[in-house]
Design a protein around this motif. Sequence first.
Motif, short mmCIF file in Angstrom:
data_model
loop_
_atom_site.label_atom_id
_atom_site.label_comp_id
_atom_site.label_asym_id
_atom_site.label_seq_id
_atom_site.Cartn_x
_atom_site.Cartn_y
_atom_site.Cartn_z
N ILE A 155 -5.27 14.64 12.70
CA ILE A 155 -6.61 14.17 12.68
C ILE A 155 -6.77 13.38 13.86
N LYS A 156 -8.11 13.30 14.33
CA LYS A 156 -8.47 12.29 15.28
C LYS A 156 -8.72 11.02 14.91
N PRO A 157 -8.90 9.88 15.70
CA PRO A 157 -8.89 8.56 15.12
C PRO A 157 -10.01 8.30 14.28
N ASP A 158 -10.95 9.17 14.10
CA ASP A 158 -11.95 9.17 12.93
C ASP A 158 -11.57 9.72 11.69
N LEU A 159 -10.24 10.27 11.65
CA LEU A 159 -9.81 10.99 10.49
C LEU A 159 -10.22 12.41 10.25
N GLU B 84 -5.96 21.84 14.27
CA GLU B 84 -4.64 22.55 14.49
C GLU B 84 -3.82 22.18 13.15
N ILE B 85 -2.99 23.13 12.89
CA ILE B 85 -2.12 23.07 11.65
C ILE B 85 -0.58 22.97 12.14
N ARG B 86 -0.24 21.71 11.88
CA ARG B 86 1.15 21.43 12.70
C ARG B 86 2.39 20.90 11.66
#
Length: 353
Positions: free
Chosen positions: A208-212, A217-219
Amino acid sequence: MTKQYFGKTLEGQAVYLYTLTNKRGIQAAIMTYGGIMLKLEVPDRNGIFEDVLLGYGSLEDYLRTGNKPYFGAILGRYANRIANGRFTLDGVTYQLSVNEGPHTLHGGKRGFDKRVWGVEEVYQEDGFGLALSYLSKDGEEGFPGNVKVKLVYTLTNDNELRMDYTATTDKKTVVNLSQHNYYNLAGAGNRDVLGHILTIHADRFTPIKPDLIPTGEIRSVAGTPLNFRKPMTIGARIHSKDPQMRYARNGYDFNYELNRTGNAMVLAASVFEPNSGRMMEVYTTQPGIQFYSGNNLNGSDIGKEGKGYKKYGGLSLETQHYPDSPNHPNFPSTELLPDQIYRQSTIYKFSVR
């Protein structure tokens, strides 16, 4: 199964509470407002029953607070987040209502969690069921298509809480249904869930980014605090300085890609609470599961028996398609066509050891 009048909405719609009890004494109480499960009483290793669900004690409390944590509610039309409340289908861009900053969370300002559902009692050989139905009209919260939704809650005599979802539409749309019980196997409001031992059968997650919102990406979970492929207490790495954990507000709020081949039901996760001996296993046909550790609880939500639910006071394991899938072609599709039937099932199985 018992039925009781539970109050009425601000618009004057009557709300009823149904209580299902299996042959072993497990009880589940569900109201027609939001399909919300208010209570789930299960035994510990000594046979002592306790309510393991966080939530409020009355309809008035759900209406007064708006149930911002989504305690026990059905999530739809789209569970989880859609970035900027916007997606495109066949060249047409749809703008949804937004309710988490610029984004749409769990269906918008008035999602399925704030609707009164139709109800039908279902009697089966292995337990009692409650079939909840709702027609989400074209344009509701910005979503296209008239969508007929049904969720059948079944409490079996094998101590399984089963949820079977179906949906149809008359126009191409997106659908992602889930349910938001907060579990504490030590008993709701008794202590936090950091000592619960969790296993998630997933090799990968969606960062996620900081805003969820997912990055797309699938990591791999390898080498990260998100790795629950082997049993681990929830609290063991919850204070990690990993950026992903900080983005999730110092805890877990992540979608996992479940290990599976095909669409059959698989074991997605299991949780064990050592003091009570209670065990919960989660089986699902869905491709993902959202693990949330109650990071935003802060004691201000006063629930049943006057208990305040503090940070990490409950956990959710929401089976689902991935967040923001309409904006990520590499994620499993959430599109539903008029000639298709959306079908998904999840089982929460309770035992002791």
